[in-house]
Design an enzyme around this catalytic site. Structure first.
Site, mmCIF file in Angstrom:
data_model
loop_
_atom_site.group_PDB
_atom_site.id
_atom_site.type_symbol
_atom_site.label_atom_id
_atom_site.label_comp_id
_atom_site.label_asym_id
_atom_site.label_seq_id
_atom_site.Cartn_x
_atom_site.Cartn_y
_atom_site.Cartn_z
ATOM 1 N N THR A 1 0.825 -1.207 0.000
ATOM 2 C CA THR A 1 0.000 0.000 0.000
ATOM 3 C C THR A 1 0.855 1.250 0.000
ATOM 4 O OG1 THR A 1 -1.753 -1.159 1.197
ATOM 5 C CG2 THR A 1 -1.803 1.244 1.241
ATOM 6 N N GLU B 1 5.320 -5.304 10.679
ATOM 7 C CA GLU B 1 5.133 -6.510 11.472
ATOM 8 C C GLU B 1 5.021 -6.132 12.952
ATOM 9 O OE1 GLU B 1 4.954 -9.836 10.007
ATOM 10 O OE2 GLU B 1 4.510 -8.325 8.483
#
Length: 298
Positions: free
Chosen positions: A96, A276
């Site tokens: 994105t 993450e």
């Protein structure tokens, strides 16, 4: 002939421009093996397999095809399995925000990215490590990180980086500060903050240069801290982060560079390492200079 190993995020496997780019690079003489992820741990599994092959069977270049999170999974697994691997790494940016690619001006066109991976000269770049976790681009933390982590994926696809501002504005009542102490090479700070960023790369959060002066090959990491502002200034701060952060945050953000940093908090901090998640109340942060051979094009 270059041997390339593309670890492709399954979400992008049906993109026609990606398929065309793969075939075009193959047609130019590059041996390109493609592994498509399906389950959550596949990127790490494929990376470990590639770097643990017999000498002569390892690929010359391992390409992470996806966003910054895919790159993190590939690099972290590869270095954990074989820190001395002779493989170089490259990125096919399909996420994105593609913050790492934006920070290094890497091409986002699939063919241009794969062509660079096939023909570019690798150079050594640093990686960061927090406790036992590796990051390549930026590790961010604080309440803002938790909100951006929970931002609706559909909004991210439609709005890109603006989705993070929309999420922050809509949940402004949840922007409670974190409290921690920071100690690094000649730098000490303790107090309440809304966000922190530890940068090997320059950008995070959808193209925001949170660590604008960071360099991936200088043997140091950059810290940017955003102390708790006055209540009336919170929304203005969020807007500034997306519009002109360097101009609007002068005199507000706390910045330093370091080789090692310790962060201690009474409660666990929510962190985002290249996309993450992790949580911890004590962070031991260090740079690993030149730990990765990466094709950057410059």
């Amino acid at each position: 002939m270059h041997r390339m190993h593309l670890i492709l995020n399954g979400k992008s496997s049906q993109r026609e421009d990606v398929r065309a780019a793969v075939e075009r690079v193959r047609g130019q003489g590059t041996e390109l093996e493609v592994r498509v992820t399906y389950d959550a741990g596949d990127a790490a599994l494929f990376a470990r397999d590639a770097v643990c092959r017999e000498t002569g069977e390892q690929p010359d270049v391992i390409v992470a095809g996806g966003g910054d999170g895919t790159l993190n999974q590939v690099v972290a697994a590869a270095l954990s399995a074989n820190a001395a691997t002779s493989c170089a790494f490259a990125l096919l940016p399909l996420g994105t925000a593609n913050d790492f690619a934006a920070g290094l001006d890497l091409p986002v066109d699939p063919y241009a990215a794969l062509a660079l991976a096939a023909s570019g000269t690798p150079r050594k770049i640093d990686v960061g490590r927090i406790n036992d976790r590796v990051f390549v681009n930026v590790a961010s933390g604080g309440t803002v990180t938790r909100i951006t982590r929970e931002t609706d994926p559909r909004a991210k696809r439609l709005l890109g980086g603006v989705a993070y501002l929309v999420a922050g504005a809509s949940r402004i009542g949840e922007l409670t500060p974190s409290r921690a102490s920071f100690s690094a090479d000649g730098f000490n700070w303790e107090g309440q903050f809304l966000a922190m960023a530890i940068g090997n790369g320059r950008m995070a959060g959808g193209g925001v240069p949170l660590c604008a002066e960071a360099k991936v090959d200088d043997g140091r990491l950059d810290l940017t801290l955003f102390p708790q502002p006055e209540a009336d200034d919170v929304l203005s701060l969020l807007s500034s982060l997306l519009r002109e952060p360097d101009d609007n945050l002068q005199g507000y953000a706390r910045r330093t560079t370091f080789t090692s940093l310790r962060v201690e908090a009474e409660e666990e901090l929510s962190l985002n390492l290249d996309g993450e998640p992790m949580s911890a109340s004590r962070l031991d942060v260090k740079v690993e200079p030149g730990a990765l051979r990466f094709v950057t094009g410059a």
